[in-house]
Design an enzyme around this catalytic site. Structure first.
Site, PDB file in Angstrom:
ATOM      1  N   ARG A  41     -14.396   1.639  -6.995  1.00  0.00           N
ATOM      2  CA  ARG A  41     -13.898   0.285  -7.273  1.00  0.00           C
ATOM      3  C   ARG A  41     -14.133   0.049  -8.759  1.00  0.00           C
ATOM      4  NH1 ARG A  41     -14.661  -5.380  -4.035  1.00  0.00           N
ATOM      5  NH2 ARG A  41     -13.083  -4.314  -2.782  1.00  0.00           N
ATOM      6  N   HIS A  68      -4.708  -2.354  -4.560  1.00  0.00           N
ATOM      7  CA  HIS A  68      -5.778  -2.522  -3.571  1.00  0.00           C
ATOM      8  C   HIS A  68      -5.320  -1.924  -2.235  1.00  0.00           C
ATOM      9  CE1 HIS A  68      -9.427  -3.855  -1.997  1.00  0.00           C
ATOM     10  NE2 HIS A  68      -9.238  -5.153  -1.900  1.00  0.00           N
ATOM     11  N   GLN A  71      -7.052  -2.450   1.355  1.00  0.00           N
ATOM     12  CA  GLN A  71      -6.851  -3.777   1.948  1.00  0.00           C
ATOM     13  C   GLN A  71      -5.474  -3.881   2.593  1.00  0.00           C
ATOM     14  OE1 GLN A  71      -9.251  -6.336   2.044  1.00  0.00           O
ATOM     15  NE2 GLN A  71      -7.807  -7.073   3.565  1.00  0.00           N
ATOM     16  N   ASP A 157      -4.177 -14.862  -2.017  1.00  0.00           N
ATOM     17  CA  ASP A 157      -5.392 -14.242  -2.560  1.00  0.00           C
ATOM     18  C   ASP A 157      -6.004 -15.242  -3.536  1.00  0.00           C
ATOM     19  OD1 ASP A 157      -7.309 -12.382  -3.351  1.00  0.00           O
ATOM     20  OD2 ASP A 157      -5.891 -11.020  -4.319  1.00  0.00           O
ATOM     21  N   CYS A 197      -7.253 -11.674   1.920  1.00  0.00           N
ATOM     22  CA  CYS A 197      -8.170 -10.524   1.845  1.00  0.00           C
ATOM     23  C   CYS A 197      -9.623 -10.940   1.631  1.00  0.00           C
ATOM     24  CB  CYS A 197      -7.704  -9.545   0.773  1.00  0.00           C
ATOM     25  SG  CYS A 197      -7.659 -10.252  -0.882  1.00  0.00           S
ATOM     26  N   ARG A 225     -10.543  -3.821   8.020  1.00  0.00           N
ATOM     27  CA  ARG A 225     -10.758  -3.098   6.766  1.00  0.00           C
ATOM     28  C   ARG A 225     -11.669  -1.907   7.031  1.00  0.00           C
ATOM     29  NH1 ARG A 225     -11.262  -4.631   1.335  1.00  0.00           N
ATOM     30  NH2 ARG A 225     -11.783  -2.739   0.221  1.00  0.00           N
TER      31      ARG A 225
HETATM   32  N1  NVA Z   1      -7.355  -9.702  -5.941  1.00  0.00           N
HETATM   33  C1  NVA Z   1      -8.762  -9.782  -5.603  1.00  0.00           C
HETATM   34  C2  NVA Z   1      -9.056  -9.079  -4.322  1.00  0.00           C
HETATM   35  C3  NVA Z   1     -10.457  -9.275  -3.835  1.00  0.00           C
HETATM   36  C4  NVA Z   1     -10.826  -8.428  -2.657  1.00  0.00           C
HETATM   37  C5  NVA Z   1      -9.582  -9.204  -6.755  1.00  0.00           C
HETATM   38  O1  NVA Z   1      -9.165  -8.195  -7.337  1.00  0.00           O
HETATM   39  O2  NVA Z   1     -10.611  -9.765  -7.060  1.00  0.00           O
END
Ligand code: NVA
Length: 242
Positions: A41, A68, A71, A157, A197, A225
């Protein structure tokens, strides 16, 4: 990994030589000699690409600024569990043209559904960044209510993704009308689902009424998930599922 009988080494930048400016190529070479899978990540997607290019084992994107995928796997699995195939369906994306939006577009192109995208000006999706080969898989709507009309799934989101915290104040203003509310859900199909998410900010991108209401499947989505990622790891480790 623990549920499947494996174990995990969790490295933050500070725990690894990356924190001492080791080139990504070298970290990838070393780490991938010690483990069977790597999940990363991070921020710039190019970092994961670089790591993967020098890794001897599969590298999973656990979230980047641009994508992502884990997700979206979970979200599509959740849709299928509740409603069956997603092919031919309409997904309304209300909010930021971010990593989630880009990956929804990729999935739409692969699986044959359409995304109705509504973002504030300046936060649009970019098909080049999304990495899709044509724009046929999505339609853009200036008005989020119109994006939701007839949708089988409405999803949103956070207004400010990880790494964009410095823009928070400007985003609070820009996104004020991109809050999924009961009116938007009423414009969608009567059996439409709502997904997020998480983490959610009730009163910002979604009202409490919607996320805590009967059309919301966010807790299934959160659980899925884990299941979707187990299936992904199984597939990458043994080349098949089950
Ligand atoms: N778009 C959000 C998703 C969080 C799981 C982020 O990147 O923070």
């Amino acid at each position: 990994m623990y549920q499947m009988g494996g174990s995990v080494v969790h490295l933050t930048t500070g725990d690894s030589q990356l924190g001492r400016a080791e080139p990504i190529d070298d970290s990838a070479r070393v780490i991938s000699r010690m483990v069977d899978l790597v999940m990363i990540r991070t921020y710039e997607h190019t970092k994961i690409e670089r790591f993967a290019a020098f890794s001897r084992v599969p590298v999973i994107n656990g979230l980047t600024n641009e994508f992502h995928p884990c997700q979206i796997l979970a979200d599509i699995f959740t849709f299928i569990e509740h409603r069956g195939s997603i092919a031919g369906k309409v997904v309304a994306w209300v909010g930021d043209g971010n990593n989630m939006a880009n990956t929804w577009l990729q999935a739409a192109e692969i699986l044959g559904f359409t995304v109705h995208v509504s973002t504030p000006g300046g936060y649009e999706v970019d098909p080049k960044v999304a990495g899709i080969s044509s724009t046929d898989c999505y339609k853009v709507f200036a008005d989020p209510l119109e994006a939701c009309r007839g949708a089988d799934l409405v999803t949103t989101d956070v207004w400010t993704s990880m790494g964009y915290e410095a823009e928070n104040e400007a985003r609070l203003k820009a996104f004020a009308d991109w809050c999924v509310d009961a009116e938007m859900m009423a414009a969608a199909r009567p059996d439409a689902l709502f997904m997020h998410c998480l983490p959610a900010h009730r009163g910002e991108e979604v009202t409490a009424e919607v996320i805590d209401g009967p059309q919301s499947v966010v807790w299934d989505e959160a659980e899925n998930r884990m299941h979707a990622q187990k299936a992904l790891m199984e597939y990458l480790l043994i080349g098949r599922i089950g």
